[in-house]
Design a protein around this motif. Structure first.
Motif, PDB file in Angstrom:
ATOM      1  N   GLU A   1       0.833  -1.204   0.000  1.00 35.21           N
ATOM      2  CA  GLU A   1       0.000   0.000   0.000  1.00 35.21           C
ATOM      3  C   GLU A   1       0.870   1.256   0.000  1.00 35.21           C
ATOM      4  O   GLU A   1       2.001   1.239   0.450  1.00 35.21           O
ATOM      5  CB  GLU A   1      -0.880   0.010   1.248  1.00 35.21           C
ATOM      6  CG  GLU A   1      -1.879  -1.120   1.302  1.00 35.21           C
ATOM      7  CD  GLU A   1      -2.722  -1.039   2.544  1.00 35.21           C
ATOM      8  OE1 GLU A   1      -3.346   0.011   2.772  1.00 35.21           O
ATOM      9  OE2 GLU A   1      -2.746  -2.028   3.289  1.00 35.21           O
ATOM     10  N   GLU A   2       0.296   2.334  -0.488  1.00 36.52           N
ATOM     11  CA  GLU A   2       1.016   3.601  -0.520  1.00 36.52           C
ATOM     12  C   GLU A   2       0.996   4.241   0.868  1.00 36.52           C
ATOM     13  O   GLU A   2      -0.025   4.262   1.545  1.00 36.52           O
ATOM     14  CB  GLU A   2       0.357   4.550  -1.524  1.00 36.52           C
ATOM     15  CG  GLU A   2       1.159   5.801  -1.765  1.00 36.52           C
ATOM     16  CD  GLU A   2       0.550   6.643  -2.869  1.00 36.52           C
ATOM     17  OE1 GLU A   2       0.529   7.860  -2.705  1.00 36.52           O
ATOM     18  OE2 GLU A   2       0.100   6.054  -3.868  1.00 36.52           O
TER      19      GLU A   2
ATOM     20  N   VAL B   1       1.425   2.281  10.716  1.00 36.16           N
ATOM     21  CA  VAL B   1       1.945   1.071  11.351  1.00 36.16           C
ATOM     22  C   VAL B   1       1.917  -0.005  10.283  1.00 36.16           C
ATOM     23  O   VAL B   1       0.863  -0.307   9.723  1.00 36.16           O
ATOM     24  CB  VAL B   1       1.094   0.662  12.571  1.00 36.16           C
ATOM     25  CG1 VAL B   1       1.622  -0.629  13.182  1.00 36.16           C
ATOM     26  CG2 VAL B   1       1.065   1.779  13.599  1.00 36.16           C
ATOM     27  N   ILE B   2       3.097  -0.562   9.988  1.00 37.95           N
ATOM     28  CA  ILE B   2       3.234  -1.513   8.881  1.00 37.95           C
ATOM     29  C   ILE B   2       3.580  -2.893   9.417  1.00 37.95           C
ATOM     30  O   ILE B   2       4.479  -3.050  10.241  1.00 37.95           O
ATOM     31  CB  ILE B   2       4.331  -1.047   7.911  1.00 37.95           C
ATOM     32  CG1 ILE B   2       3.957   0.323   7.351  1.00 37.95           C
ATOM     33  CG2 ILE B   2       4.544  -2.057   6.797  1.00 37.95           C
ATOM     34  CD1 ILE B   2       5.060   0.993   6.588  1.00 37.95           C
TER      35      ILE B   2
ATOM     36  N   ILE C   1      -0.253  -1.961   5.568  1.00 37.18           N
ATOM     37  CA  ILE C   1      -0.488  -0.920   6.561  1.00 37.18           C
ATOM     38  C   ILE C   1      -1.674  -1.366   7.411  1.00 37.18           C
ATOM     39  O   ILE C   1      -2.780  -1.536   6.902  1.00 37.18           O
ATOM     40  CB  ILE C   1      -0.775   0.439   5.898  1.00 37.18           C
ATOM     41  CG1 ILE C   1       0.452   0.906   5.108  1.00 37.18           C
ATOM     42  CG2 ILE C   1      -1.166   1.475   6.940  1.00 37.18           C
ATOM     43  CD1 ILE C   1       0.226   2.153   4.285  1.00 37.18           C
ATOM     44  N   VAL C   2      -1.450  -1.570   8.697  1.00 37.08           N
ATOM     45  CA  VAL C   2      -2.515  -2.032   9.586  1.00 37.08           C
ATOM     46  C   VAL C   2      -3.179  -0.880  10.321  1.00 37.08           C
ATOM     47  O   VAL C   2      -4.262  -1.042  10.884  1.00 37.08           O
ATOM     48  CB  VAL C   2      -2.016  -3.095  10.580  1.00 37.08           C
ATOM     49  CG1 VAL C   2      -1.573  -4.350   9.851  1.00 37.08           C
ATOM     50  CG2 VAL C   2      -0.914  -2.560  11.457  1.00 37.08           C
TER      51      VAL C   2
END
Length: 81
Positions: free
Chosen positions: A5-6, A14-15, A22-23
């Motif tokens: 994701e961008e 938060v990745i 991305i969460v």
């Protein structure tokens, strides 16, 4: 290769490392030493922790008591109501 994701132009993300998803997206980040992050879907909240607060699972606390010499059995603790 899976496309990630961008990242947002502003704020924080938060990745999840293993797949780059991305969460959580945040406009601000807590200004404290330690905080618990809770996430339900896209909603994220933080709870600041005090310096003397300990975070752990019931298993962790059971192991700590056992290593200190206490015997812990299931349903052996009664909490006040």
């Amino acid at each position: 290769m899976k496309e990630t994701e961008e990242l947002p132009k502003k704020g924080y993300a938060v990745i999840r490392c293993h797949d780059g998803v991305i969460v959580a997206r945040l406009h601000t980040f807590p200004e404290c030493e330690r905080a618990l992050m809770y996430r339900r879907g896209d909603e994220v909240s933080f709870m600041p922790l005090q310096p003397d607060e300990i975070v752990g699972t019931p298993t962790l606390f059971t192991l700590m008591l056992e290593r200190a010499g206490y015997r812990v059995s299931q349903n052996s603790v009664t909490l006040p109501s």
